[in-house]
Enzyme design. Structure first.
Site, PDB file in Angstrom:
ATOM      1  NE  ARG A  36      42.641  37.182  29.382  1.00 29.74           N
ATOM      2  CZ  ARG A  36      41.410  37.500  29.725  1.00 29.74           C
ATOM      3  NH1 ARG A  36      41.014  37.326  30.961  1.00 29.74           N
ATOM      4  NH2 ARG A  36      40.582  38.005  28.853  1.00 29.74           N
ATOM      5  CG  ASP A 148      36.899  44.280  39.917  1.00 30.81           C
ATOM      6  OD1 ASP A 148      35.952  44.441  39.110  1.00 30.81           O
ATOM      7  OD2 ASP A 148      37.778  43.413  39.753  1.00 30.81           O
TER       8      ASP A 148
END
Ligand SMILES: C[S@@+](CC[C@H](N)C(=O)[O-])C[C@H]1O[C@@H](n2cnc3c(N)ncnc32)[C@H](O)[C@@H]1O
Length: 277
Positions: A36, A148
């Site tokens: 990632r 978020d």
């Protein structure tokens, strides 16, 4: 170009990520972390994870790279009406009582928090249920706060545009009422109609922050499939903050694999994954 991440470097990122987001990466996640973050290293033209760590913690005084790194780390899987039993419970049990009580008290305000909202499918699902259950939604003062950690997912969420294959869980009647076909380069997509979008405020908020900037209390909170990434201590602290920010008799909805069992809390168990203050 492939780069290795050694155990020491992994440990540094593990701690940094935990301290900044509460996300608890076990050592089995080393390869995941590596894959990632590779994109970030490439973008910054850096040739090792050590350099990248230094860049985030010492060189980048703006803090922007930390946000981008956390964007890459978070898992954002979601869908419309995910765990549909929650939405049935909402429309059949929660909303009728809530609306009746508000009417009795001549109150028009409804406040909802969707914590860890990812790309928006969850808050939009909530807003569709609300609009279906409330006869004159425009006469009410409804706000859904959708938050978020990741700015990337929030951007997608606030656009409210979804490819056709993302709409699978939505009943046809709702699709017709609450979506419109995109135009021009979005003609293969569907867009949430503005009146529904206007019920939602999207904001970046880190659930591990000590204090949340809210004045009022929420009628119910959805925080589903977020706490699984946290350790027990972080979960316990968050649950007590949810309790504080809920109105009396307000509900907390958590994810299907989550539970408050074994957590010291004043919440009343209603049914699996649903709790009440
Ligand atoms: C798997 S998604 C869940 C989405 C949605 N709630 C659902 O159940 O479909 C988890 C979300 O939690 C967010 N998240 C992780 N750590 C967070 C934190 N410390 N503060 C706020 N959000 C966080 C991630 O960015 C991600 O979008």
């Amino acid at each position: 170009m492939d780069m290795e991440i050694n155990d020491k470097e992994f440990g540094l990122f593990q701690r940094l990520i935990y301290n900044k987001s509460g996300i608890n990466l076990t050592s089995s996640k080393k390869e995941l972390l590596k894959s990632r973050l590779m994109k970030r290293l490439r973008e910054k033209s850096l040739s090792s994870f050590k350099e990248y760590y230094q860049y985030i913690t010492e060189e980048d005084t703006t803090g922007e790279e930390l946000v981008s790194m956390l964007d890459c780390i978070s898992t954002n899987l979601t869908e419309f009406f995910r765990e549909s039993a929650h939405f049935n419970f909402l429309s059949e049990s929660v909303l009728p009582v809530l609306l009746e009580n508000k009417r009795k008290n001549r109150e028009k305000k409804i406040r909802i928090w969707c914590a860890g909202c990812s790309t928006g499918e969850e808050p939009y699902s909530i807003s569709m249920i609300l609009s279906d259950c409330i006869e004159q939604p425009l006469e009410w003062d409804i706000k859904i706060l959708a938050t978020d950690l990741s700015t990337r997912v929030l951007k997608k969420a606030s656009q409210g545009t979804y490819a056709k294959d993302r709409l699978r869980g939505i009943p046809n009647q709702m699709l017709n009422t609450y979506f419109e076909r995109g135009v021009h380069n979005l003609k293969d997509c569907y867009q949430i109609k503005d009146f529904l979008k206007n019920l939602i405020v999207f904001r970046r908020l880190n659930l591990t922050d000590e204090i949340f900037p809210f004045k009022g209390q929420f009628d119910f909170i959805f925080c589903r499939n977020v706490m699984i990434y946290f350790d027990k201590q972080t979960q316990t602290e968050l649950i007590s903050k949810f309790y504080k920010h809920l109105a009396l008799y307000g509900y907390l909805f958590i994810g299907h694999s989550e539970s408050l069992a074994g957590t010291e809390t004043r919440f009343r168990y209603v049914r699996p994954t649903i709790y009440q203050k």
